[in-house]
Design a protein around this motif. Structure first.
Motif, PDB file in Angstrom:
ATOM      1  N   LEU A  52       0.831  -1.212   0.000  1.00  0.00           N
ATOM      2  CA  LEU A  52       0.000   0.000   0.000  1.00  0.00           C
ATOM      3  C   LEU A  52       0.862   1.258   0.000  1.00  0.00           C
ATOM      4  N   GLU A  53       1.930   1.226   0.777  1.00  0.00           N
ATOM      5  CA  GLU A  53       2.828   2.373   0.842  1.00  0.00           C
ATOM      6  C   GLU A  53       3.466   2.642  -0.525  1.00  0.00           C
ATOM      7  N   ASP A  54       3.894   1.573  -1.203  1.00  0.00           N
ATOM      8  CA  ASP A  54       4.498   1.712  -2.530  1.00  0.00           C
ATOM      9  C   ASP A  54       3.494   2.272  -3.541  1.00  0.00           C
ATOM     10  N   VAL A  55       2.284   1.708  -3.542  1.00  0.00           N
ATOM     11  CA  VAL A  55       1.259   2.160  -4.482  1.00  0.00           C
ATOM     12  C   VAL A  55       0.905   3.618  -4.210  1.00  0.00           C
ATOM     13  N   LYS A  56       0.788   3.976  -2.933  1.00  0.00           N
ATOM     14  CA  LYS A  56       0.472   5.359  -2.573  1.00  0.00           C
ATOM     15  C   LYS A  56       1.569   6.300  -3.050  1.00  0.00           C
ATOM     16  N   ALA A  57       2.821   5.908  -2.868  1.00  0.00           N
ATOM     17  CA  ALA A  57       3.941   6.743  -3.309  1.00  0.00           C
ATOM     18  C   ALA A  57       3.920   6.927  -4.828  1.00  0.00           C
ATOM     19  N   GLU A  58       3.624   5.842  -5.541  1.00  0.00           N
ATOM     20  CA  GLU A  58       3.553   5.931  -7.002  1.00  0.00           C
ATOM     21  C   GLU A  58       2.395   6.823  -7.443  1.00  0.00           C
ATOM     22  N   GLU A  59       1.250   6.679  -6.791  1.00  0.00           N
ATOM     23  CA  GLU A  59       0.088   7.509  -7.143  1.00  0.00           C
ATOM     24  C   GLU A  59       0.355   8.977  -6.820  1.00  0.00           C
ATOM     25  N   SER A  60       1.007   9.222  -5.691  1.00  0.00           N
ATOM     26  CA  SER A  60       1.353  10.598  -5.309  1.00  0.00           C
ATOM     27  C   SER A  60       2.312  11.216  -6.318  1.00  0.00           C
ATOM     28  N   GLU A  61       3.279  10.411  -6.761  1.00  0.00           N
ATOM     29  CA  GLU A  61       4.228  10.902  -7.755  1.00  0.00           C
ATOM     30  C   GLU A  61       3.518  11.216  -9.067  1.00  0.00           C
TER      31      GLU A  61
END
Length: 74
Positions: free
Chosen positions: A23-32
């Motif tokens: 979830l943290e990885d996906v959130k970081a990618e979406e934020s980017e």
């Protein structure tokens, strides 16, 4: 609690921790992706949708964090 159930709880803890990482990885990618949107799209429907996804990912992460806190107490 016997040794087998404790071991299974440990496995559950590890799985939840892995889900948190995802979830943290996906959130970081979406934020980017959101940050890379042109300004006019950030303020539009697409930007709002992406912000909603980011907030939901954060909420899911927090639920999993709470779950692992409870598992640790057991």
């Amino acid at each position: 609690m016997n040794k087998d159930r404790r071991k299974r709880l440990g496995s559950a803890f590890d799985m939840v921790a892995k889900a948190k990482e995802i979830l943290e990885d996906v959130k970081a990618e979406e934020s980017e992706s959101y940050d890379n949107l042109p300004e006019q799209f950030r303020d539009g429907e697409r930007g709002e949708e992406m912000q909603g996804y980011i907030e939901m990912l954060e909420e899911a992460y927090n639920y999993l964090d709470d779950a692992n806190s409870v598992i640790e107490q057991i």
